[in-house]
Scaffold this motif. Structure first.
Motif, short mmCIF file in Angstrom:
data_model
loop_
_atom_site.label_atom_id
_atom_site.label_comp_id
_atom_site.label_asym_id
_atom_site.label_seq_id
_atom_site.Cartn_x
_atom_site.Cartn_y
_atom_site.Cartn_z
N GLN A 145 0.83 -1.20 0.00
CA GLN A 145 0.00 0.00 0.00
C GLN A 145 0.87 1.26 0.00
O GLN A 145 0.61 2.20 -0.75
N LYS A 146 1.93 1.28 0.80
CA LYS A 146 2.82 2.43 0.84
C LYS A 146 3.52 2.63 -0.50
O LYS A 146 3.69 3.75 -0.97
N LEU A 147 3.91 1.52 -1.12
CA LEU A 147 4.57 1.60 -2.43
C LEU A 147 3.61 2.14 -3.48
O LEU A 147 3.99 2.96 -4.32
N ARG A 148 2.36 1.71 -3.45
CA ARG A 148 1.37 2.17 -4.44
C ARG A 148 1.03 3.65 -4.26
O ARG A 148 0.63 4.31 -5.21
N GLU A 149 1.21 4.17 -3.06
CA GLU A 149 0.94 5.58 -2.81
C GLU A 149 2.07 6.48 -3.33
O GLU A 149 1.88 7.67 -3.51
N MET A 150 3.23 5.89 -3.58
CA MET A 150 4.38 6.67 -4.06
C MET A 150 4.23 7.00 -5.54
O MET A 150 3.57 6.29 -6.29
N LYS A 151 4.88 8.07 -5.96
CA LYS A 151 4.91 8.44 -7.38
C LYS A 151 5.87 7.50 -8.10
O LYS A 151 6.82 6.98 -7.51
N VAL A 152 5.64 7.31 -9.41
CA VAL A 152 6.48 6.42 -10.21
C VAL A 152 7.94 6.88 -10.17
O VAL A 152 8.84 6.05 -10.04
N ILE A 153 8.18 8.18 -10.24
CA ILE A 153 9.55 8.68 -10.22
C ILE A 153 10.26 8.31 -8.93
O ILE A 153 11.43 7.94 -8.92
N ASP A 154 9.53 8.35 -7.81
CA ASP A 154 10.13 7.98 -6.53
C ASP A 154 10.37 6.48 -6.44
O ASP A 154 11.37 6.03 -5.86
N LEU A 155 9.46 5.69 -7.02
CA LEU A 155 9.67 4.24 -7.06
C LEU A 155 10.91 3.90 -7.88
O LEU A 155 11.70 3.03 -7.52
N ARG A 156 11.09 4.61 -8.99
CA ARG A 156 12.27 4.38 -9.84
C ARG A 156 13.55 4.75 -9.08
O ARG A 156 14.54 4.03 -9.13
N TYR A 171 12.11 2.64 -17.63
CA TYR A 171 10.95 2.39 -18.47
C TYR A 171 9.86 1.60 -17.75
O TYR A 171 8.78 1.39 -18.29
N ALA A 172 10.13 1.14 -16.53
CA ALA A 172 9.18 0.29 -15.80
C ALA A 172 7.97 1.11 -15.34
O ALA A 172 8.11 2.24 -14.90
N ASN A 173 6.78 0.50 -15.44
CA ASN A 173 5.58 1.19 -14.98
C ASN A 173 5.40 0.95 -13.48
O ASN A 173 6.13 0.20 -12.86
N LYS A 174 4.38 1.59 -12.92
CA LYS A 174 4.17 1.55 -11.48
C LYS A 174 3.92 0.12 -10.99
O LYS A 174 4.49 -0.30 -9.98
N ASP A 175 3.09 -0.65 -11.69
CA ASP A 175 2.78 -2.02 -11.26
C ASP A 175 4.04 -2.88 -11.21
O ASP A 175 4.25 -3.63 -10.26
N HIS A 219 5.61 -4.37 -7.74
CA HIS A 219 5.77 -5.82 -7.61
C HIS A 219 7.23 -6.17 -7.26
O HIS A 219 7.49 -6.97 -6.36
N ALA A 220 8.17 -5.56 -7.95
CA ALA A 220 9.59 -5.84 -7.70
C ALA A 220 10.02 -5.40 -6.30
O ALA A 220 10.70 -6.13 -5.59
N LEU A 221 9.60 -4.20 -5.91
CA LEU A 221 9.99 -3.69 -4.59
C LEU A 221 9.28 -4.42 -3.47
O LEU A 221 9.85 -4.65 -2.41
N LYS A 222 8.03 -4.81 -3.70
CA LYS A 222 7.28 -5.57 -2.70
C LYS A 222 7.98 -6.90 -2.43
O LYS A 222 8.10 -7.33 -1.28
N ASP A 223 8.50 -7.53 -3.48
CA ASP A 223 9.22 -8.80 -3.31
C ASP A 223 10.48 -8.61 -2.46
O ASP A 223 10.82 -9.47 -1.65
N ILE A 224 11.14 -7.47 -2.61
CA ILE A 224 12.35 -7.19 -1.85
C ILE A 224 12.03 -6.97 -0.38
O ILE A 224 12.69 -7.49 0.50
#
Length: 162
Positions: free
Chosen positions: A114-125, A143-147, A151-156
């Motif tokens: 949920q916290k990851l989904r609330e973040m902006k794509v640029i911050d996730l990158r 080039y990765a999209n938000k989903d 998914h990758a960060l959630k796994d980590i």
């Protein structure tokens, strides 16, 4: 890579940029660095790869955008110097220097999905760039999209819910 080249195609409008990038990527084994939007409706498509591939890709992109009437100019720089390359391709170290606060935060915060989904794509990158064990190659993170990033960060971080 000693024979690495930079290809640039400047066009007017978004349509021209999409056509140029698509044509170049289909024509030769090149990598799209980015499409940089410049004021006044100009966009520069930036490519890299081996000299022959970049030459072929730029020629194909020129032909496609000329037929649309949106080509402004194009250029290929063969054997790109490291200093010039740094203008276009950010290294992992440069990214970490630019965003040290994220490198520190990632070690102290346990991110939930949920916290990851609330973040902006640029911050996730930015967060993904700072991690060594992200299942997305560093060259593909931009080039990765938000989903995909979530998914990758959630796994980590190993948690999917609060």
């Amino acid at each position: 890579m000693p024979n690495e080249a930079l290809g640039l195609i400047e066009v007017t409008g978004f349509l021209g940029a999409v056509v140029a990038a698509d044509t170049c990527l289909k024509a030769a084994n090149v990598e799209l660095i980015r499409c940089e939007v410049i004021k006044g409706g100009l966009t520069t498509v930036e490519l890299t790869g081996d000299v022959g591939a970049v030459n072929a890709a730029v020629e194909a992109g020129k032909a496609a955008t000329e037929s649309l009437g949106c080509l402004i100019s194009s250029h290929v720089i063969a054997r790109l110097s490291e200093e010039t390359k740094s203008l276009f391709v950010q290294t992992e170290e440069a990214i970490k220097e630019a965003i040290p606060e994220i490198a520190e935060v990632k070690t102290t915060i346990d991110f939930t999905e949920q916290k990851l989904r609330e973040m902006k794509v640029i911050d996730l990158r930015k967060l993904a760039y700072t991690l060594n064990n992200v299942p997305i190659p560093k060259s593909k993170i931009k080039y990765a999209n938000k989903d995909k990033l979530v998914h990758a960060l959630k796994d980590i971080y190993g948690r999917s819910e609060n």
